[in-house]
Motif scaffolding. Structure first.
Motif, PDB file in Angstrom:
ATOM      1  N   SER A1531       0.804  -1.235   0.000  1.00  0.00           N
ATOM      2  CA  SER A1531       0.000   0.000   0.000  1.00  0.00           C
ATOM      3  C   SER A1531       0.834   1.280   0.000  1.00  0.00           C
ATOM      4  O   SER A1531       0.287   2.364  -0.053  1.00  0.00           O
ATOM      5  N   THR A1532       2.169   1.149   0.078  1.00  0.00           N
ATOM      6  CA  THR A1532       2.965   2.405   0.185  1.00  0.00           C
ATOM      7  C   THR A1532       3.052   3.090  -1.172  1.00  0.00           C
ATOM      8  O   THR A1532       2.899   2.470  -2.227  1.00  0.00           O
ATOM      9  N   LYS A1533       3.318   4.396  -1.102  1.00  0.00           N
ATOM     10  CA  LYS A1533       3.477   5.183  -2.339  1.00  0.00           C
ATOM     11  C   LYS A1533       4.783   5.967  -2.283  1.00  0.00           C
ATOM     12  O   LYS A1533       5.281   6.294  -1.225  1.00  0.00           O
ATOM     13  N   ASP A1534       5.299   6.304  -3.455  1.00  0.00           N
ATOM     14  CA  ASP A1534       6.435   7.212  -3.584  1.00  0.00           C
ATOM     15  C   ASP A1534       7.677   6.746  -2.828  1.00  0.00           C
ATOM     16  O   ASP A1534       8.455   7.567  -2.372  1.00  0.00           O
ATOM     17  N   THR A1535       7.849   5.430  -2.677  1.00  0.00           N
ATOM     18  CA  THR A1535       9.100   5.014  -2.028  1.00  0.00           C
ATOM     19  C   THR A1535      10.033   4.370  -3.024  1.00  0.00           C
ATOM     20  O   THR A1535      11.243   4.414  -2.852  1.00  0.00           O
ATOM     21  N   CYS A1536       9.494   3.787  -4.090  1.00  0.00           N
ATOM     22  CA  CYS A1536      10.381   3.157  -5.066  1.00  0.00           C
ATOM     23  C   CYS A1536      11.112   4.210  -5.869  1.00  0.00           C
ATOM     24  O   CYS A1536      10.509   5.204  -6.289  1.00  0.00           O
ATOM     25  N   PHE A1537      12.341   3.939  -6.116  1.00  0.00           N
ATOM     26  CA  PHE A1537      13.175   4.817  -6.960  1.00  0.00           C
ATOM     27  C   PHE A1537      13.029   6.293  -6.543  1.00  0.00           C
ATOM     28  O   PHE A1537      13.039   7.193  -7.382  1.00  0.00           O
ATOM     29  N   ALA A1538      12.899   6.528  -5.237  1.00  0.00           N
ATOM     30  CA  ALA A1538      12.628   7.903  -4.764  1.00  0.00           C
ATOM     31  C   ALA A1538      13.748   8.863  -5.171  1.00  0.00           C
ATOM     32  O   ALA A1538      13.500   9.983  -5.619  1.00  0.00           O
ATOM     33  N   SER A1539      15.006   8.393  -5.068  1.00  0.00           N
ATOM     34  CA  SER A1539      16.102   9.314  -5.373  1.00  0.00           C
ATOM     35  C   SER A1539      16.104   9.672  -6.854  1.00  0.00           C
ATOM     36  O   SER A1539      16.374  10.816  -7.232  1.00  0.00           O
ATOM     37  N   ALA A1540      15.784   8.713  -7.681  1.00  0.00           N
ATOM     38  CA  ALA A1540      15.747   8.991  -9.128  1.00  0.00           C
ATOM     39  C   ALA A1540      14.631   9.984  -9.429  1.00  0.00           C
ATOM     40  O   ALA A1540      14.789  10.926 -10.215  1.00  0.00           O
ATOM     41  N   VAL A1541      13.490   9.798  -8.754  1.00  0.00           N
ATOM     42  CA  VAL A1541      12.361  10.716  -8.973  1.00  0.00           C
ATOM     43  C   VAL A1541      12.768  12.141  -8.584  1.00  0.00           C
ATOM     44  O   VAL A1541      12.547  13.107  -9.325  1.00  0.00           O
ATOM     45  N   GLU A1542      13.400  12.228  -7.427  1.00  0.00           N
ATOM     46  CA  GLU A1542      13.832  13.564  -6.964  1.00  0.00           C
ATOM     47  C   GLU A1542      14.794  14.200  -7.954  1.00  0.00           C
ATOM     48  O   GLU A1542      14.714  15.391  -8.244  1.00  0.00           O
ATOM     49  N   THR A1543      15.716  13.393  -8.449  1.00  0.00           N
ATOM     50  CA  THR A1543      16.688  13.929  -9.404  1.00  0.00           C
ATOM     51  C   THR A1543      15.974  14.457 -10.635  1.00  0.00           C
ATOM     52  O   THR A1543      16.238  15.557 -11.118  1.00  0.00           O
ATOM     53  N   LEU A1544      15.040  13.684 -11.153  1.00  0.00           N
ATOM     54  CA  LEU A1544      14.383  14.087 -12.387  1.00  0.00           C
ATOM     55  C   LEU A1544      13.572  15.377 -12.182  1.00  0.00           C
ATOM     56  O   LEU A1544      13.466  16.211 -13.076  1.00  0.00           O
ATOM     57  N   GLN A1545      13.042  15.564 -10.977  1.00  0.00           N
ATOM     58  CA  GLN A1545      12.240  16.769 -10.736  1.00  0.00           C
ATOM     59  C   GLN A1545      13.075  18.045 -10.915  1.00  0.00           C
ATOM     60  O   GLN A1545      12.541  19.114 -11.165  1.00  0.00           O
ATOM     61  N   GLN A1546      14.401  17.889 -10.801  1.00  0.00           N
ATOM     62  CA  GLN A1546      15.250  19.084 -10.920  1.00  0.00           C
ATOM     63  C   GLN A1546      15.299  19.620 -12.335  1.00  0.00           C
ATOM     64  O   GLN A1546      15.857  20.686 -12.582  1.00  0.00           O
ATOM     65  N   ILE A1547      14.709  18.885 -13.268  1.00  0.00           N
ATOM     66  CA  ILE A1547      14.771  19.355 -14.654  1.00  0.00           C
ATOM     67  C   ILE A1547      14.088  20.720 -14.781  1.00  0.00           C
ATOM     68  O   ILE A1547      14.475  21.547 -15.600  1.00  0.00           O
ATOM     69  N   SER A1548      13.098  20.971 -13.910  1.00  0.00           N
ATOM     70  CA  SER A1548      12.388  22.246 -14.010  1.00  0.00           C
ATOM     71  C   SER A1548      13.201  23.401 -13.452  1.00  0.00           C
ATOM     72  O   SER A1548      12.879  24.558 -13.702  1.00  0.00           O
ATOM     73  N   THR A1549      14.247  23.097 -12.677  1.00  0.00           N
ATOM     74  CA  THR A1549      15.011  24.188 -12.069  1.00  0.00           C
ATOM     75  C   THR A1549      16.234  24.546 -12.893  1.00  0.00           C
ATOM     76  O   THR A1549      16.993  25.415 -12.515  1.00  0.00           O
ATOM     77  N   THR A1550      16.445  23.837 -14.012  1.00  0.00           N
ATOM     78  CA  THR A1550      17.618  24.165 -14.840  1.00  0.00           C
ATOM     79  C   THR A1550      17.152  24.933 -16.061  1.00  0.00           C
ATOM     80  O   THR A1550      15.971  24.941 -16.396  1.00  0.00           O
ATOM     81  N   PHE A1551      18.127  25.619 -16.715  1.00  0.00           N
ATOM     82  CA  PHE A1551      17.768  26.464 -17.838  1.00  0.00           C
ATOM     83  C   PHE A1551      18.201  25.899 -19.181  1.00  0.00           C
ATOM     84  O   PHE A1551      17.422  25.776 -20.092  1.00  0.00           O
ATOM     85  N   THR A1552      19.505  25.559 -19.284  1.00  0.00           N
ATOM     86  CA  THR A1552      20.004  25.233 -20.626  1.00  0.00           C
ATOM     87  C   THR A1552      19.747  23.770 -20.954  1.00  0.00           C
ATOM     88  O   THR A1552      19.688  22.920 -20.063  1.00  0.00           O
ATOM     89  N   PRO A1553      19.594  23.481 -22.233  1.00  0.00           N
ATOM     90  CA  PRO A1553      19.361  22.081 -22.644  1.00  0.00           C
ATOM     91  C   PRO A1553      20.434  21.156 -22.097  1.00  0.00           C
ATOM     92  O   PRO A1553      20.140  20.072 -21.625  1.00  0.00           O
ATOM     93  N   SER A1554      21.693  21.603 -22.123  1.00  0.00           N
ATOM     94  CA  SER A1554      22.751  20.694 -21.653  1.00  0.00           C
ATOM     95  C   SER A1554      22.543  20.381 -20.173  1.00  0.00           C
ATOM     96  O   SER A1554      22.779  19.256 -19.733  1.00  0.00           O
TER      97      SER A1554
END
Length: 1642
Positions: A1531-1554
């Protein structure tokens, strides 16, 4: 009788004697130490010797054991161990003050005079404490000195307050029960600065410093300290406030009827309000507005302000006439004699003019003096309100139309208690005689009065016209001249502020209280006073010391005169008359200057200067005979007396140099010093000379200068103003001398040392005073002042100028009047030699190596130098005066200025103008401030500050020429000989140099031969007004000059209000500057701030128009030219709009963006002459989009129009939004009409044509293919911005120019901007200036590029683009501004996305061109930089923010890698908004799906997405391996691959394509890591395995605008990355995005 002397020191020798006779000879008695002070009682005396011991002698009945030899001094052993600094003796008691301010008393205590309760006698010195109960815990008050009377004692505390104890009214306390055992403060003198106290048998005197500005800070006293009622009441009427000070304190001294009459001239208790705030001067003055109209003796020389226009003035002053009458009726009904009687009585009173004047005043308005009169007369009203409610009622003054009073009112409670100044305009402390108000004063008497009386207390300007108290005001009124400057007749305090406390004050008052049977209080009556009251008639007499005998009082003035009053039974007042109740001048033969006084029971002793240096003693009063004769005389019932001062002791010379005299009982004592090394004699001589000099100056002031000032009124205008200034300076000098004399006298009485000589410590004060005096004197002389005074002086002093001759010490046979006057005014300068001589004489008494010698020697030489300088000044003034006299005429009159001195002139034809006409007259006159070139009828003045002169070398011309450069003319002067040439060159250069140093008028003159400086600087600061026609006509320039031209910083002001402030070069505005030009029609200013070249606006600047428009951008030749932004109107005016783009010669031409905020439209396209012309795009706030052709500001020609719902029209237009001609209209669903159209879009179109419904499989390629074709292509946008950058780098066109010159220009731009910023540091933050410093290092920009250089270049670019002061930074800043301007607001239209992306790419391309120009060896786009070795392989591609990328063998150079990290973060908000708008629909579908799927728990989602079981992070405990059971994590949520999820969320805080790709890569790495830890082994992904896991991470990351992120990366990613690892990862993300959109939940 005994005499004390000591062999070791020759100081403090004591002599005593009784009475006066030719046979008095002192006897001798030896004491161990020099005597410092003596105090004498009726039958005993006390001595203070060096070391602080006290001896007493004479009869002392209070001692327990009687002394065997009463006349022999015995030590007071009770005081041993204490260092006594002052002693006092009353009739039968004594007191001593110790070093720490403690008081010890002994002797008779029957009246409490020793301050110890319970004892009738105090045998030995016993401490008495003064406790101040006002402070928190009571504190003891340290004491400076004591004075003892018969039954009371006074103490002067260190805070300069008076304390008293004992019995009788002479205590000045509000006590009803006597004796007062405990010392109490005399509240009535609280808040004043008391200088000295003295006690008679039953009266007390205090010498008080007049209240000056330094005493004003005390808060006003609002309540009577006795009866605690409010002193002032305010009544509000609708338009004004009435302030009444009618409070009458019942605890004051009540008067009986007949005493009241006597009281009148003394002007006291009547309206007295409280002991601390006695009544204001209002009592003396007569308020005109309420003076009775009848019975006024208008012919009398009444006080200055009596006027016959009483009723009129009453109205003018705003006092209601009604109130007058009520006041009058009261006066009439009061039980006093009529005015005439009072007047007569006053006439008789005495020889004191003061009282007479007061009398006359009283006659005018008696009721102002009487308690019965209401306090409502305007005068007392305003005066008291001024003191008490100062600031609070400033508005009342307006109501009373007494605006002139504003400079008068007293800040807070500085009222001069006890009334105020005399009516005599004498040497009142802060008198300012101000002619300009004289007329005003006539109209509003009350201002005149108050001013007059308040004058003493605060530095105030009197509105009285004259200085002569005797001159009738009526005459003065006739002589009233137009407005004049103020004249200070006596300044307050020292000549300079810091000296005020050091120099003794001459502004003093004498206050007296106690019994008055013999008139010893000096108030003109014999009424006792319970409280201190000021003796008015001594107010302006500069009293410096007071003394009291048993029943008489003495006052010694700074002018060495003695006033005496009180009992005269034995002639102790020094004249034959009956007792005097007012102070009268003691008669002494001429030339006798008294400097110490003392009074005994019935005699007075004076110490004076005669003609020789040694002091002489005078005696007046009771004569004491031998015992036998004495008894005989008593039987006969007579007492022998001496009724005038007699020279005492023909043998006085054996007393050597007497320093003090003391008297008491029947004894007299003198202290003297032996003259060791001539030191004492020199000190005496110095003091004596100063006193004599002061008396002389005072004589000159009263006898000559005052009459002259009156007579001068008839003199010429300039001279009068100068005369007044001169008199003011003379008074300052006179005052300083008086203060100095007083301090020297005090030094003789006390220390007799060199340390405390003010003339040594404050030499500067004296020198400045003399300098200023002589400057003004020179001005007066040059303007012919003495000549203009000749006639009036002859009229006044008659044909016999003996007085003048005597005072001016003029030795000529029969001098002319002007010479006499001149000699008189130059008198003070002679005294400087005297200072020098006496200081030198003192110096010779010391060892040459000692400090004292050095100090005296220095001061001496300073005075000698000063004397020389002043002599030279006088010579200059003489020379100049004779020049004016010998060349009279209109021209010379116009040149004649007070401060102007002649240096040389060419009337001897020594100097001529080159190329002058044959008959022309050229006359050159050099003054200390200008060179004058006079011709036959005209003359021109060249100020020296802007005059440059250089010799012309003679070898080529053979003439002796001088080239003179002035701002508007350059001419050559020819000298008659080399000598003349050298003389003129030197004179002009020195004059210029002195004019520049600002010392033109005050330092030694040019002729002094101080030719060490050859020439003045060619660069200088000066002010000049242009006179020739042209751009600068009548403009004034103030700033730096170089060789006749403005150069450097300066300000230029035109008479029409235009002002330029900034830098100049070669006479023209050049560099950064501000310019203000008034706009007459709008009544506002145009304001420009920016760069100039050659007098025109050139470069960057901001121009704010008066209309409210603001242009910010480039200028050329004072026109808008280049790239710029024009903002017009605020958002609420008629047409607010913003244009940003290219300008050509003041017109919009080229590409530009125009945002019309009121219409809600934005145009991006081409312009010509302010009109839209060419291709362009318009978007509106309603979502319409047009691109196509424009002509004459209208949409004309082919275009495409899209509406929000994708309805499209493509075809011909004839006007804005108006279709006209062939076209195709396509509906949103793909149906289209083809034909000819007419009409305005949105208001019904007329169509003739065919309707088509396309097949489903035709697709919509038509619609989108066309967009972006008809707009300006990205390369053509903002060319001006890039051109400007190239120009700044010194290139004609892009890429054409020298690389080294570009770097030079960058360095110049940085340093000038830095300098500009240093002037206004607030523009820069700290980090910013650091960036600037690092940019000053130019990176190596030639040679092969390796990785290290590549990084250096990258870092340099990041910094350069960070500061707008660097050309690249400026470029980036401008591009960011235009980009935002284009795509924000109405410009945020999704159809503009492709254009926005292309624009960024074109920026990158064009900036990269510039970068490659600066670093020529940088490979072109797509070129490679070799990586050196493996140790650098972890350096990553992309940007500074991308450190963790997989290694590559070499680096691809691309504009996006280098520049996007700098550019994109700033452009990101508008760009991303466009992406979000464009992808809105897809993103919505995607988001809905994300939200739906995210409701699932982890395992369900993993299962749904088809992630292989082995990647599920399940942690089932080993103990329960049952296969069918659900995992713990079901029944748990948001525990699998949590670190990867967090990393991917940072895409919105960056500017350049690279950077975004970097985030994706990190996400993959995180997933891999987690899987590896699950499988406990290395593992290679296949896409089938990876995709579902990644899809899970993307879903859980919940990125809102993923579609926009994906398209942004796709559009802007570096082409070289597309096929690498990053490319594959990006494709995976994109696939996930599409997968999620089409996901169906089953």
């Amino acid at each position: 009788l005994f005499l004390k002397k000591k062999s070791s020191t020759k100081r403090g020798l004591l002599h005593t004697w009784r009475g006066y006779s030719y046979s008095v000879t002192p006897e001798r008695l030896l004491l161990p130490r020099p005597v410092l002070q003596v105090a004498l009682g009726t039958r005993h005396g006390v001595l203070l010797v060096e070391g602080g011991q006290v001896y007493s002698f004479g009869e002392s009945p209070w001692k327990q054991s009687q002394v065997p030899e009463p006349e022999k001094p015995t030590l007071e052993s009770a005081l041993s161990g204490q260092r006594v600094v002052a002693i006092a003796a009353g009739s039968f008691h004594s007191g001593a003050v110790t070093e720490d301010g403690g008081v010890h008393m002994w002797g008779d205590n029957s009246s409490g005079q020793c301050g110890l309760s319970g004892l009738t006698t105090v045998p030995n010195p016993t401490p008495v404490a003064l406790m101040d109960s006002d402070t928190g815990p009571p504190q003891t008050v340290p004491v400076l000195e004591l004075a003892c009377g018969e039954q009371h004692t006074l103490a002067l505390a260190a805070q300069r307050e008076v304390w008293s104890w004992g019995s009788g009214s002479q205590l000045g306390l509000n006590a009803t029960v006597f004796p007062v055992w405990k010392p109490q403060k005399v509240e009535h003198l609280a808040g004043r600065y008391v200088i000295q106290v003295a006690c008679g048998a039953s009266h007390s005197l205090a010498l008080v410093r007049c209240l000056g500005p330094q005493d004003v800070q005390r808060p006003p006293v609002d309540k009577c300290r006795q009866c605690n009622q409010l002193l002032y009441t305010m009544t509000d009427k609708e338009d004004h406030v009435i302030i009444s000070d009618g409070h009458y304190c019942p605890l004051g001294v009540e008067l009986t009827e007949d005493e009241g009459l006597l009281e009148a001239p003394a002007l006291t208790q009547g309206l007295k309000t409280s002991p601390s705030e006695p009544v204001l001067p209002s009592q003396i003055s007569t308020s005109k507005s309420s003076a009775p109209a009848d019975g006024t003796d208008s012919s009398s020389d009444s006080a200055h302000h009596q006027d016959s226009e009483k009723e009129k003035s009453a109205m003018a002053n705003g006092a209601l006439p009604g109130s007058d009458h009520s006041a009058l009726s009261k006066v009439k009904s009061s039980p006093y004699p009529d005015e005439q009687a009072v007047k007569d009585y006053l006439r008789k009173l005495s020889d004191n003019t003061q009282v007479e004047q007061t009398g006359k005043a009283t006659a005018g308005g008696l009721h102002t003096l009487l308690p019965s009169a209401p306090g409502g007369t305007l005068n007392s009203l305003v005066a008291s309100c001024a003191s008490a409610v100062g600031e609070r009622v400033a508005s009342t003054y307006e109501a009373l139309s007494l605006k002139k009073m504003m400079n008068l009112y007293l800040p807070s409670g500085a009222a001069r208690p006890g009334g105020a100044a005399s009516a005599i305009v004498g040497d009142n402390t802060a008198e300012r005689v101000r002619q300009e108000d004289s007329v005003q004063a006539k109209k509003s008497s009350s201002t005149g009065d108050i001013r007059e009386e308040e004058a003493e207390g605060l530095r105030r300007r009197l509105s009285l016209p004259g200085l002569l108290s005797q001159v009738s005001p009526r005459l003065l009124r006739k002589a009233g001249r137009p407005r004049m400057r103020a004249v200070a007749l006596t300044p307050l305090g020292g000549a300079v502020p810091e000296a005020q406390e050091v120099f003794p004050t001459l502004q003093t008052e004498v206050w007296s209280w106690g019994n008055c049977d013999h008139g010893q209080l000096g108030h003109g009556d014999t009424l006792a006073r319970l409280q201190p009251q000021c003796i008015k008639s001594l107010n302006s007499k500069e009293v410096v010391r007071v003394a009291a005998g048993a029943h008489h009082s003495l006052a010694l003035t700074a002018q060495s005169q003695v006033f005496s009053w009180g009992s005269n039974s034995c002639g102790q007042l020094g004249h034959m008359d009956s007792p005097s109740t007012v102070p009268r001048l003691a008669k002494l033969s001429e030339g006798i200057r008294v400097w110490d006084v003392s009074a005994g029971e019935k005699h007075t002793v004076l110490l004076a200067d005669g003609d020789c240096i040694q002091p002489i003693i005078y005696y007046s009063g009771q004569q004491v005979k031998e015992a036998a004769e004495e008894s005989h005389a008593k039987e006969a019932g007579q007492c022998l007396c001496v009724f005038s001062f007699h020279f005492l002791f023909s043998c006085v010379f054996q007393l050597r140099y007497v320093s003090n005299v003391f008297a008491g009982g029947q004894r007299c004592v003198a202290l003297s010093d032996r003259n060791v090394m001539g030191f004492i004699a020199s000190l005496h001589e110095l003091a004596s000379a100063e006193r004599k000099y002061y008396c002389k100056l005072c004589n000159v002031k009263t006898q000559i200068i005052r009459p002259l000032l009156e007579l001068g009124k008839t003199a010429a205008g300039v001279a009068l103003g100068l005369l007044q200034t001169l008199v003011g300076r003379f008074s300052l000098l006179c005052h300083l001398t008086g203060q100095h004399g007083a301090s020297l006298t005090a030094n003789l009485r006390r220390g007799r040392d060199v340390k405390s000589l003010l003339i040594l410590d404050h030499t500067g004060v004296f020198i400045d005073a003399y300098h200023e005096y002589c400057s003004v004197l020179g001005h007066f002389q040059v303007m012919g002042g003495f000549q203009s005074l000749t006639k009036p002086s002859l009229d006044f002093f008659g044909k016999s100028p003996e007085l003048l001759q005597k005072l001016s010490e003029c030795s000529e046979e029969n001098p002319s009047m002007s010479d006499l006057l001149m000699a008189l005014f130059y008198l003070p300068t002679r005294h400087l030699h005297e200072y020098g001589r006496l200081l030198l004489k003192l110096a010779t008494c010391f060892e040459v190596c000692s400090d004292d010698y050095q100090k005296l020697q220095d001061s001496c030489s300073k005075f000698e130098v000063l004397a020389l300088q002043l002599k030279r000044k006088r010579k200059d003034a003489d020379y100049t005066f004779h020049f004016w006299k010998s060349f009279p005429g209109k021209m010379t009159d116009s040149l004649r200025k007070p401060h102007r001195r002649l240096i040389c002139e060419s009337s001897n034809k020594a100097l001529t103008l080159q190329n002058a006409g044959r008959f022309s007259v050229n006359w050159f006159i050099l003054f200390n401030d200008a060179l004058v070139h006079a011709q036959f009828s005209t003359h021109h003045v060249f100020p020296l500050a802007t005059l440059w002169v250089e010799p012309i070398p003679e070898e080529n011309t053979g003439t002796h020429g001088l080239k003179v450069i002035t701002p508007e003319e350059t001419f050559t002067l020819l000298a008659s000989s080399p000598m003349e040439k050298a003389k003129w060159l030197r004179s002009i250069n020195q004059a210029v140099d002195q004019a520049l140093s600002g010392a033109g008028q005050d330092t030694a003159s040019i002729s002094s031969g101080s030719s060490q400086k050859l020439e003045p600087p060619i660069s200088r600061t000066a002010s000049y007004t242009f006179y020739k026609d042209g751009r600068l006509k009548e403009a004034t320039y103030d700033g730096r000059w170089l060789n006749g031209k403005p150069n450097g910083r300066g300000a230029l002001k035109w008479p029409d209000g235009r002002i330029y402030t900034g830098t100049f070069k070669n006479g023209l505005e050049d560099g950064f500057g501000e310019y203000v030009a008034p706009n007459k029609t709008l009544n506002k200013n145009d304001h420009y701030q920016g760069y100039w070249r050659d007098g025109k606006m050139h470069g960057l600047g901001t121009y704010r128009y008066a209309s409210g428009e603001v242009y910010d951008g480039s200028f050329q030749d004072s026109m808008r030219h280049g790239h710029g932004m024009l903002r017009s109107g605020k958002l609420n005016t008629s047409s607010p709009s913003v244009f940003i783009g290219q300008w050509l010669q003041d017109k919009k031409t080229g590409y530009g963006v125009f945002d019309d905020i009121t219409k809600g439209e934005k145009y991006m396209g081409m312009w010509q002459d302010h009109l839209r012309q060419g291709t362009g795009v318009v978007v509106t706030q309603f979502g319409l989009y047009y691109e196509g052709a424009f002509k004459d500001n209208k949409m004309m020609g082919t275009g495409i129009l899209l509406s929000e719902d994708d309805t499209t029209y493509e075809g011909e237009f004839s006007d804005d939004w108006t279709l006209s001609g062939k076209g195709v209209l396509t509906m949103a669903n793909g149906d289209y009409l083809e034909g000819s159209f007419g009409g305005e879009w949105g208001s019904g179109l007329k169509v003739t044509g065919s309707y088509f419904k396309p097949h489903l499989f035709d697709g919509d390629k038509e619609k989108t293919r066309k967009l972006g074709w008809l707009c300006v292509c990205a390369e053509d946008k903002w060319q001006a911005v890039f051109d400007e950058c190239w120009t700044q780098l010194g290139c004609e066109a892009p890429g054409q120019g020298e690389n080294w010159r570009a770097w030079e220009n960058i360095a110049v731009a940085l340093t000038t901007s830095r300098r500009h910023i240093e002037d206004s540091p607030e523009m820069l933050s700290r980090s910013h200036s650091k960036t600037l410093e690092s940019l000053e290092v130019i990176p190596q920009h030639v040679g092969p590029i390796n990785m290290e250089r590549y990084h250096t270049i990258r870092l340099y670019l990041i910094k350069a683009c960070d500061t707008p002061l660097h050309p690249l930074g400026r470029l980036v800043e401008t591009l960011v501004a235009v980009y935002r301007m284009t795509y924000v607001g109405v410009g945020a239209n999704r159809r503009l996305l492709p254009q926005a992306v292309k624009e960024i790419k074109s920026y990158l391309y064009r900036i990269f061109q510039i970068v490659r120009f600066l670093f020529p060896d940088l490979p072109e786009e797509g070129g490679l930089v070799p990586e050196p070795t493996t140790d650098l392989q972890d350096k990553k591609e992309g940007s500074a923010d991308a450190p963790l990328e997989s290694p590559k063998p070499c680096r691809v150079v691309s504009s996006s890698a280098l520049l996007l990290p700098v550019l994109l973060p700033r452009l990101y908000p508008p760009l991303f908004t466009l992406y979000a708008l464009d992808k809105e629909r897809e993103d919505d579908v995607y988001w809905e799906c994300v939200l739906r799927l995210n409701k699932q728990p982890d395992l369900a989602l993993l299962a749904f997405l088809g992630v292989q079981q082995k990647f599920w992070p399940v942690s089932i405990p080993d103990s329960v391996p049952a296969p069918g059971e659900k995992p713990v994590l079901s029944s748990t949520k948001d525990t699998c691959f949590a670190s990867a999820v967090e990393t991917l969320q940072q895409i919105s805080t960056t500017f350049t394509p690279s950077d975004k790709l970097q985030v994706i890569q990190l996400t993959f790495e995180e997933i891999t890591q987690e899987v590896q830890s699950l499988l406990k082994q290395d593992f290679l992904w296949s896409m089938d395995d990876l995709f579902p896991v990644f899809l899970y991470v993307v879903l859980r990351a919940r990125i809102r605008n993923l579609g926009s992120e994906v398209s942004l990366i796709e559009d802007l990613m570096d082409p070289c990355v597309q096929h690498g690892e990053h490319g594959i990862m990006f494709t995976t993300l994109k696939a996930c995005y599409y997968q999620i959109q089409h996901e169906k939940i089953t």
